[in-house]
Every structure is written in structure tokens, then in C-alpha cells.
Design a protein around this motif. Structure first.
Motif, PDB file in Angstrom:
ATOM      1  N   ALA A 191     -30.950 -44.185 -45.735  1.00  0.00           N
ATOM      2  CA  ALA A 191     -30.713 -42.723 -46.016  1.00  0.00           C
ATOM      3  C   ALA A 191     -31.609 -41.918 -45.055  1.00  0.00           C
ATOM      4  N   ALA A 192     -32.973 -42.505 -45.190  1.00  0.00           N
ATOM      5  CA  ALA A 192     -33.898 -41.390 -43.997  1.00  0.00           C
ATOM      6  C   ALA A 192     -33.761 -41.714 -42.762  1.00  0.00           C
ATOM      7  N   LEU A 193     -33.137 -42.998 -42.186  1.00  0.00           N
ATOM      8  CA  LEU A 193     -32.852 -43.061 -40.606  1.00  0.00           C
ATOM      9  C   LEU A 193     -31.529 -42.086 -40.609  1.00  0.00           C
ATOM     10  N   ARG A 194     -30.535 -42.238 -41.375  1.00  0.00           N
ATOM     11  CA  ARG A 194     -29.519 -41.274 -41.452  1.00  0.00           C
ATOM     12  C   ARG A 194     -29.881 -39.966 -41.184  1.00  0.00           C
ATOM     13  N   THR A 195     -30.689 -39.534 -42.119  1.00  0.00           N
ATOM     14  CA  THR A 195     -31.228 -38.189 -41.817  1.00  0.00           C
ATOM     15  C   THR A 195     -31.831 -37.967 -40.734  1.00  0.00           C
ATOM     16  N   ALA A 196     -32.730 -38.802 -39.893  1.00  0.00           N
ATOM     17  CA  ALA A 196     -33.183 -38.422 -38.733  1.00  0.00           C
ATOM     18  C   ALA A 196     -32.198 -38.246 -37.570  1.00  0.00           C
ATOM     19  N   PHE A 197     -30.922 -39.169 -37.657  1.00  0.00           N
ATOM     20  CA  PHE A 197     -30.003 -39.088 -36.807  1.00  0.00           C
ATOM     21  C   PHE A 197     -29.259 -37.778 -36.793  1.00  0.00           C
ATOM     22  N   GLN A 198     -29.075 -37.145 -38.016  1.00  0.00           N
ATOM     23  CA  GLN A 198     -28.320 -35.998 -38.297  1.00  0.00           C
ATOM     24  C   GLN A 198     -29.446 -34.750 -37.914  1.00  0.00           C
ATOM     25  N   LYS A 199     -30.613 -34.906 -38.014  1.00  0.00           N
ATOM     26  CA  LYS A 199     -31.297 -34.124 -37.229  1.00  0.00           C
ATOM     27  C   LYS A 199     -31.194 -33.712 -35.845  1.00  0.00           C
ATOM     28  N   ILE A 255     -30.087 -37.342 -28.037  1.00  0.00           N
ATOM     29  CA  ILE A 255     -28.942 -38.597 -28.242  1.00  0.00           C
ATOM     30  C   ILE A 255     -27.649 -37.984 -28.331  1.00  0.00           C
ATOM     31  N   ALA A 256     -26.905 -38.446 -27.420  1.00  0.00           N
ATOM     32  CA  ALA A 256     -25.593 -38.202 -27.351  1.00  0.00           C
ATOM     33  C   ALA A 256     -24.755 -39.362 -28.413  1.00  0.00           C
ATOM     34  N   PHE A 257     -24.003 -38.748 -29.426  1.00  0.00           N
ATOM     35  CA  PHE A 257     -23.326 -39.681 -30.425  1.00  0.00           C
ATOM     36  C   PHE A 257     -21.829 -39.651 -30.068  1.00  0.00           C
ATOM     37  N   VAL A 258     -21.239 -40.843 -30.657  1.00  0.00           N
ATOM     38  CA  VAL A 258     -19.914 -40.984 -30.293  1.00  0.00           C
ATOM     39  C   VAL A 258     -19.159 -40.222 -31.459  1.00  0.00           C
ATOM     40  N   GLU A 259     -18.131 -39.442 -31.340  1.00  0.00           N
ATOM     41  CA  GLU A 259     -17.665 -38.632 -32.353  1.00  0.00           C
ATOM     42  C   GLU A 259     -16.822 -39.705 -33.301  1.00  0.00           C
ATOM     43  N   VAL A 260     -17.144 -39.236 -34.669  1.00  0.00           N
ATOM     44  CA  VAL A 260     -16.717 -40.191 -35.626  1.00  0.00           C
ATOM     45  C   VAL A 260     -16.083 -39.347 -36.709  1.00  0.00           C
ATOM     46  N   GLU A 261     -14.914 -39.255 -37.509  1.00  0.00           N
ATOM     47  CA  GLU A 261     -14.412 -38.615 -38.560  1.00  0.00           C
ATOM     48  C   GLU A 261     -15.070 -38.770 -39.871  1.00  0.00           C
ATOM     49  N   ASP A 262     -15.266 -40.069 -40.037  1.00  0.00           N
ATOM     50  CA  ASP A 262     -15.749 -40.400 -41.235  1.00  0.00           C
ATOM     51  C   ASP A 262     -16.845 -41.480 -41.264  1.00  0.00           C
ATOM     52  N   TRP A 263     -18.262 -40.955 -41.547  1.00  0.00           N
ATOM     53  CA  TRP A 263     -19.329 -41.781 -41.205  1.00  0.00           C
ATOM     54  C   TRP A 263     -19.870 -42.900 -42.330  1.00  0.00           C
ATOM     55  N   GLY A 264     -18.794 -42.770 -43.516  1.00  0.00           N
ATOM     56  CA  GLY A 264     -19.055 -43.514 -44.528  1.00  0.00           C
ATOM     57  C   GLY A 264     -20.423 -42.939 -45.428  1.00  0.00           C
ATOM     58  N   GLN A 265     -20.518 -43.555 -46.826  1.00  0.00           N
ATOM     59  CA  GLN A 265     -21.223 -43.196 -47.632  1.00  0.00           C
ATOM     60  C   GLN A 265     -22.246 -44.398 -47.816  1.00  0.00           C
TER      61      GLN A 265
END
Length: 430
Positions: free
Chosen positions: A66-74, A178-188
Motif C-alpha cells: 500500500a505504501a509503494l502504491r501511494t508513492a506511485f500515485q503521488k 515517471i510515465a505510466f501505462v494507462e490502466v482503467e482498473d488498477w486493482g484493490q
């Protein structure tokens, strides 16, 4: 023109700092797709009477992901979360997102290595390369003063030659963009119950919060404490009071903090406060981690000097219950210091090195129970479980590792004496 998209497969490398795999993926692609697989084999499988992952480490893992996901979201992106085996999903993901290459960190455990092989074979059918990185050790293998096949089996020799002739590289910087691939559903992110754990929602009694930021913050505190306690007289460590313990191993095991980051932060602390036994202890721990990983890279399961090791392991599955083993696990052996450490292991997921040596000595040499049972139970319970270190240390205690003659590994007479003294001289645990 087709863009280059790299799938970055995260495993035990849940961080942004000092992550060569991530840095190179960002530099060599138009966009990246970070992915983490919640592999059910690590949550469903049980062997030798123990789970592969216990609830304490399960919680720590979820917090770290969850922490790494948050870092990517930032950074304007996210991390794709998939419940399932990597080899069951990676081919479909590569096709769906038009991936041109996959990056991941290579592991040394036989099970983890086999998973990589399966994924590599599947990607090969799509003519997609699986690029391997090695980011779990203080020293890169190419920086060692000897090839893998010639690494000394005796830790003291490995330590001496490595410290003398090898250099620790500087850490890779965190990518600014960072440029990210576009994804509709990143999962939970699943919860503990979804992973199969019985859990009532109350935070477990462990010492660690998962994640890169928490690990680095904890390391800063450790370095402050390590300096402060050494500036005044401190009691000599005993089995009851082991003294300063560098509890950074959980974040190292899952890759929230890199060993190089620990090394350079220790060196910076030495520059401010001078060297001391606490800092030396932390650096020695990093070398032991490297030694065991390189030993398994060199020998594989041949590291265990035990005839027919694989069949011995297999024959233990489904074996009859051993009452003495169950008492050891439940911390009701009647031995005060052993029970104290086992209770601590069961409730926090951590005990210091001296505690691990003592409970292992008791299981193997007092109860006369095969060491594999103990190693498997530690695999379930330890929040800082790392395959090479855990199984390597247990093998050394059992006398079937490659370094059984080294004075730096395991002193049976000393451990037995500590156990004997602790029975008669532990009123606080009576």
C-alpha cells in the motif's frame, strides 16, 4: 511508431530509492507498468506443519504494498495489483498492454527461482525478454573480488576479502518523473481475511509498520539510539537482555529499504558520532545477509550438507504430531528463556539473533527434533523472514551448513551453557 512499454514486476523490492530496476525501466521506456502479484502459494500452502506466511508478515506485506502504491500515485500513476500466480497472468498482461520487455529482481531461493523460470518461458513465446536485476545485496556480484563459484564458504574469509577488496556502490536516486501505462482498473489491495487469515481487525502486536517511508524513519531512530546508548556505559548483553538490537531486518527482507541505503546511512552516522559497536553490528548483519544469499547462489540446496535433503523435507509433510515440537511452538516448554522468546516470536513476529540461536539450540540439541521443523516455523512467524538467511542460519545451528567449522557461526557449547544458566538464574521468568 510503437512505444516501448516495460512491465516492472515488483517482488521483494518494494521501494523507490536505490532501485536500479525501476531507474533503468524509466530511462529505457516511454512508459512503465508497475505490477505486484499476491501469489496464493505464499498464503495457502502449508508444509512441515507450518504456513509459508503468517499473519504478522501478511499484515506487514499489505502495508508495504500500500505504501509503494501511494508513492506511485503521488507521481501521477499507480501500481497494478493482481491476485494470482505470476505465470498465470503475465502473458495476458503483456498482450493486453502491449508490453515490450519485463523487468524483475532475481531471487536465490529455489521456489522463487522456479517461478522466474516459468515466467521467462511464457514470455519467450511472445518474444518478450525478462530482464533480471540483483538488488537485494550490499555488494553486487560483479563487484566481489571473486566469481560466485569461488566465493569462500567460510564467512570469516568472505568478510575479510570482501571488506578489503570490494566497494559498496552509491545508491540509485529516486526517479523525479515517471510515465505510466494507462490502466482503467488498477486493482484493490486485499485484506488479511481475503488472503485466508483469521483476523479480527485489531492491529497485531508487532514492532513494525510496513513501507519505505516507515523503514527509513525507523532506521533514523535506530542510528540515533545506537549512538546515544553507546555514549554511556551499558550492561553486557545477556540472553535475558541482548542489548542494542538493530530491528531494520523486516524492511530489508521485503525490500522497503535497500542494504546499500542502510550502509551509507550508518557511515554518515559514523561521520557524525564516530564508530561504535552498535554501528559495527549493523554492518556485520548486512555482510551476513550477503553471505547467505551468495551461498545459495553458489550451492543451491547443496548448501545443506545433509544426504537426500529434498526427500527428508518431503517425508515430514503429514508426519505424526510431535508433542514436544508443539509445546516449543506454543511457548510452553517449561524452560523460562526459551518460552519467553517463543512467546515474543508468536506475538510480534520478531526476536533478536541471540534469541533465535537459543530456541534453535533447544529444539535441535535438547528436544532432539529435526531442525527443518524449526526453520519452517520461523518461515511462518518471522516478520523479517528471508529464505537464505533463515534457512542458512538454521543449517549452521544444526551443523550442516558450509561454514560449520568457523568460530563466527555457531558455538554449541556456549549456547548450551546459556540455556543451563538461564534455568537457574532467571527469577524474573520463573
Amino acid at each position: 511508431m510503437k512505444t516501448k512499454r516495460i512491465l516492472v514486476w515488483f517482488r521483494n523490492d518494494l521501494r523507490l530509492h536505490d532501485n536500479e530496476m525501476l531507474v533503468e525501466a524509466v530511462a529505457k521506456s516511454d512508459s512503465i507498468l508497475p505490477v505486484y502479484f499476491f501469489d496464493p502459494r505464499y498464503f495457502e500452502d502449508a508444509r512441515v506443519g507450518a504456513l509459508k506466511t503468517g499473519v504478522a508478515r501478511g499484515q506487514f506485506l499489505l502495508e508495504s504494498v500500500a505504501a509503494l502504491r501511494t508513492a506511485f500515485q503521488k507521481l501521477g500513476g499507480d501500481m497494478l495489483l493482481v491476485y494470482g500466480k505470476p505465470e498465470d497472468h503475465i502473458k495476458q498482461l503483456a498482450e493486453q498492454f502491449e508490453i515490450t520487455e519485463v523487468y524483475h529482481h532475481r531471487e536465490v531461493g529455489p521456489e522463487e527461482t522456479l517461478i522466474s523460470t516459468h515466467v521467462e518461458d511464457l514470455l519467450w513465446t511472445l518474444k518478450i525478454n525478462l530482464k533480471h536485476f540483483i538488488g537485494h545485496t550490499l555488494y553486487n556480484k560483479e563487484d566481489l573480488p571473486f566469481p560466485i563459484k569461488d566465493i569462500p564458504d567460510v564467512f570469516a574469509q568472505f568478510k575479510k576479502k570482501t571488506e578489503r577488496d570490494a566497494m559498496v556502490k552509491t545508491c540509485f536516486l529516486i526517479p523525479e518523473e515517471i510515465a505510466f501505462v494507462e490502466v482503467e482498473d488498477w486493482g484493490q489491495i486485499p485484506d488479511l481475511k481475503q488472503l485466508g487469515f483469521e483476523w479480527d481487525g485489531v492491529k497485531l502486536d508487532n514492532y513494525a509498520d510496513g513501507g519505505e517511508e516507515a523503514g527509513l524513519r525507523h532506521l533514523e531512530i535506530l542510528l540515533q539510539e545506537g549512538s546515544a546508548v553507546y555514549q554511556k556505559p551499558i550492561p553486557k548483553p545477556t540472553a535475558d537482555k541482548p542489548g542494542f538490537t538493530a530491528k531494520i531486518s523486516a524492511w530489508l527482507a521485503i525490500g522497503c529499504v535497500s542494504p546499500r541505503k542502510v550502509y551509507w546511512m550508518v557511515k554518515a552516522a559514523e561521520g557524525r558520532h564516530g564508530t561504535n559497536a552498535n554501528f559495527n553490528h549493523m554492518l556485520l548483519g548486512l555482510l551476513w545477509r550477503d553471505y547467505f544469499r551468495f551461498m545459495f547462489k553458489k550451492h543451491g540446496i547443496g548448501f545443506f550438507d545433509e544426504p537426500d535433503f529434498e526427500n527428508v523435507f518431503k517425508n515430514m509433510d503429514g508426519a505424526a504430531v510431535i508433542p514436544e515440537l508443539e509445546n516449543w511452538k506454543a511457548a510452553i516448554t517449561g524452560h523460562p528463556i526459551v518460552d519467553r522468546y517463543m512467546e515474543e516470536l508468536n506475538t510480534t513476529g520478531f526476536i533478536p539473533h541471540v534469541g533465535r540461536m537459543l530456541v534453535a539450540t533447544y529444539l535441535i540439541y535438547v528436544l532432539k527434533i529435526h531442525w527443518i521443523y524449526g526453520a519452517a516455523y520461523f518461515e511462518e512467524k518471522l516478520i523479517d523472514y528471508a529464505p537464505a538467511s533463515n534457512w542458512g542460519n538454521w543449517a549452521n545451528v544444526a551443523g550442516i551448513g558450509k561454514d560449520v567449522k568457523s568460530k563466527n557461526t555457531f558455538d554449541l557449547d556456549k549456547q548450551m551453557k546459556i540455556l543451563e544458566i538461564s534455568i537457574s538464574d532467571s527469577p524474573s521468568f520463573a
